[in-house]
Scaffold this motif. Structure first.
Motif, short mmCIF file in Angstrom:
data_model
loop_
_atom_site.label_atom_id
_atom_site.label_comp_id
_atom_site.label_asym_id
_atom_site.label_seq_id
_atom_site.Cartn_x
_atom_site.Cartn_y
_atom_site.Cartn_z
N ASN A 261 0.92 -1.25 -0.13
CA ASN A 261 0.04 -0.13 -0.08
C ASN A 261 0.78 1.31 0.00
OD1 ASN A 261 -2.54 -1.45 0.14
ND2 ASN A 261 -2.33 -1.72 2.41
N GLY A 262 0.30 2.25 -0.54
CA GLY A 262 1.00 3.73 -0.55
C GLY A 262 1.03 4.10 0.98
N TRP A 263 0.70 3.68 1.94
CA TRP A 263 0.73 4.09 3.41
C TRP A 263 1.19 2.96 4.22
CZ3 TRP A 263 -3.89 3.71 0.20
CH2 TRP A 263 -4.72 2.57 0.68
N ILE A 264 1.51 3.39 5.57
CA ILE A 264 1.97 2.58 6.32
C ILE A 264 1.13 2.01 7.39
CG2 ILE A 264 3.66 2.44 8.27
CD1 ILE A 264 5.37 4.67 6.97
N THR A 265 0.72 0.77 7.73
CA THR A 265 -0.02 0.14 8.67
C THR A 265 0.68 -0.05 9.94
OG1 THR A 265 -1.33 -0.61 6.88
CG2 THR A 265 -1.83 -1.60 8.96
N GLY A 266 -0.06 0.47 11.05
CA GLY A 266 0.80 0.07 12.42
C GLY A 266 2.33 0.65 12.28
N ASP A 267 3.11 -0.50 12.93
CA ASP A 267 4.56 -0.07 12.55
C ASP A 267 5.26 -1.29 11.72
OD1 ASP A 267 4.55 -2.38 14.24
OD2 ASP A 267 5.78 -1.61 15.78
N GLU A 268 4.35 -1.79 10.78
CA GLU A 268 4.92 -2.78 9.88
C GLU A 268 5.88 -2.13 8.85
OE1 GLU A 268 1.56 -4.53 8.10
OE2 GLU A 268 0.54 -5.12 10.34
N ARG A 269 6.95 -2.70 8.60
CA ARG A 269 7.76 -2.29 7.46
C ARG A 269 7.56 -2.71 6.31
NH1 ARG A 269 10.70 -5.92 10.88
NH2 ARG A 269 11.66 -7.64 9.76
N GLY A 270 6.58 -3.75 6.19
CA GLY A 270 6.30 -4.21 5.08
C GLY A 270 7.08 -5.48 4.25
N ALA A 271 6.41 -6.20 3.68
CA ALA A 271 7.04 -7.50 3.23
C ALA A 271 8.27 -7.31 2.30
CB ALA A 271 6.12 -8.17 2.25
N GLY A 272 9.53 -8.20 2.92
CA GLY A 272 10.62 -8.04 1.95
C GLY A 272 11.68 -7.09 2.47
N MET A 273 11.25 -6.13 3.56
CA MET A 273 11.99 -4.93 4.19
C MET A 273 12.77 -5.88 5.21
SD MET A 273 11.68 -2.24 2.86
CE MET A 273 12.08 -0.86 3.76
N PRO A 274 14.14 -5.89 5.06
CA PRO A 274 15.14 -6.19 6.12
C PRO A 274 14.85 -5.72 7.55
CG PRO A 274 16.24 -5.48 4.42
CD PRO A 274 15.06 -4.79 3.95
N GLU A 275 15.18 -6.48 8.44
CA GLU A 275 14.83 -6.17 10.13
C GLU A 275 15.61 -5.01 10.38
OE1 GLU A 275 13.38 -7.49 12.42
OE2 GLU A 275 14.24 -6.06 14.10
N ALA A 276 16.80 -4.67 9.61
CA ALA A 276 17.48 -3.54 9.85
C ALA A 276 16.85 -2.04 9.59
CB ALA A 276 18.81 -3.60 9.01
N GLN B 11 13.71 -1.76 10.49
CA GLN B 11 12.58 -1.62 11.56
C GLN B 11 12.61 0.01 12.28
OE1 GLN B 11 9.72 -3.57 11.50
NE2 GLN B 11 8.92 -2.01 12.87
N ALA B 12 13.80 0.33 12.47
CA ALA B 12 13.91 1.77 13.15
C ALA B 12 13.16 2.82 12.44
CB ALA B 12 15.30 2.14 13.37
N VAL B 13 12.94 2.60 11.24
CA VAL B 13 12.14 3.72 10.20
C VAL B 13 10.84 3.53 10.84
CG1 VAL B 13 11.56 4.37 8.06
CG2 VAL B 13 13.87 3.45 8.46
N TYR B 14 10.17 2.41 11.20
CA TYR B 14 8.91 2.47 11.30
C TYR B 14 8.41 2.62 12.91
CZ TYR B 14 9.37 1.49 6.36
OH TYR B 14 9.76 1.56 5.10
N LYS B 15 9.37 2.46 13.84
CA LYS B 15 8.90 2.59 15.26
C LYS B 15 7.96 3.67 15.47
CE LYS B 15 11.46 2.36 19.73
NZ LYS B 15 12.68 2.60 20.16
N GLY B 16 7.09 3.53 16.29
CA GLY B 16 6.51 4.64 16.45
C GLY B 16 5.00 4.80 15.68
N GLU B 17 5.13 4.28 14.47
CA GLU B 17 3.86 4.54 13.48
C GLU B 17 2.53 4.15 14.04
OE1 GLU B 17 3.45 6.43 11.29
OE2 GLU B 17 4.93 6.49 9.86
N ASP B 18 2.75 3.20 14.92
CA ASP B 18 1.46 2.37 15.56
C ASP B 18 0.46 3.26 16.52
OD1 ASP B 18 3.40 2.23 17.33
OD2 ASP B 18 2.98 0.21 17.82
N GLU B 19 1.13 4.52 16.57
CA GLU B 19 0.38 5.41 17.60
C GLU B 19 -1.25 5.89 17.14
OE1 GLU B 19 1.42 7.09 20.53
OE2 GLU B 19 -0.81 7.25 20.66
#
Length: 267
Positions: A200-215, A217-225
């Protein structure tokens, strides 16, 4: 140095620059005689003094914010420039899109450098980047999927980073407006890259999305507010938590952004 070009560049970001200095006609006349009266070597100092007077004591904090943004724009600009230049990276049908993104990022760099100098500041030096992040993304310039994953991470970071600095630019509405103009472009880049990756063009929760490396994850931290301005949005709207997190993007602090960027800064 072309004084008129500098003024015109600033005008693109600050439509009131002439009002700050004097009337448009008066300013242009002044600039005409400015170059004649001031020795060439003294022009940068004189220009800086003029803009310092126009923008006042807030210019120091504004310069700090602009230099922070410049570091991110250096990162993005060089990432796309080197990716497009790689003979091992086959961008296929997406090459034209990333060529346009590269031009956008280069324009952002030049705009920020010019504005910082006009505010009597010193643009930060461009770091030496390692987009493999010490080997974590070793094939970033030869594997399309790795390149796309990093592009998504950089664009999503850029969107949150500009939002996080908005409060520090409130004292200078003109620079704030320019920053928000860049922010919206970064958001468009991010949305398109995410769709290229099948997300999707937007972010759901703090999910980085399929295929994104664990490294990343810091980009998406806090997006589940889900609480906005003290309001529990799911509770009052009856909209699902997932949909609420998609409806609001969260800012990233300066420290959080720098921690992400440092993964790719060699020196």
């Amino acid at each position: 140095m072309n004084i008129f070009n500098i003024i015109q560049d600033i005008e693109k970001a600050d439509g009131e620059v002439y009002d700050r200095l004097s009337s448009r006609r008066g300013a242009m006349n002044s600039f005409g005689s400015f170059g004649k009266k001031v020795a060439l070597a003294a022009v940068p100092l004189a220009m800086g003094t003029m803009f310092q007077k126009a923008y006042g004591k807030d210019s120091g904090r504004v310069v700090d914010v602009l230099n922070f943004a410049l570091t991110l724009e250096y990162l993005e600009s060089e990432f796309y420039s080197r990716g497009l230049a790689s003979s091992s990276l086959h961008l296929g049908e997406y090459r034209d899109f990333f060529r346009d993104v590269s031009k956008n990022e280069t324009a952002h760099v030049k705009f920020l450098e010019t504005t910082i100098k006009a505010l009597k500041g010193k643009p930060v030096d461009k770091p030496t980047f390692d987009f493999s992040a010490g080997g974590a993304f070793a094939d970033w310039d030869s594997n399309l999927q790795t390149f796309l994953a990093l592009s998504q991470a950089f664009e999503d970071t850029g969107v949150r980073a500009y939002k996080g600095q908005a409060a520090n630019l409130v004292s200078n509405s003109d620079v704030l407006t320019a920053a928000l103009q860049i922010h919206s472009v970064e958001a468009r880049h991010a949305s398109i890259v995410r769709r290229i990756r099948g997300l999707n063009g937007w972010i759901t929760g703090d999910e980085r999305g399929a295929g994104m490396p664990e490294a990343t994850q810091a980009v998406y931290k806090g997006e589940d507010e889900v609480e906005q301005g003290g309001v529990d949005v799911p509770a009052v709207s009856k909209v699902s938590v997932a949909n609420v997190t998609e409806a609001f993007d969260e800012p990233l602090s300066k420290d959080a952004v720098l921690a992400i960027a440092k993964l790719f800064i060699k020196s």
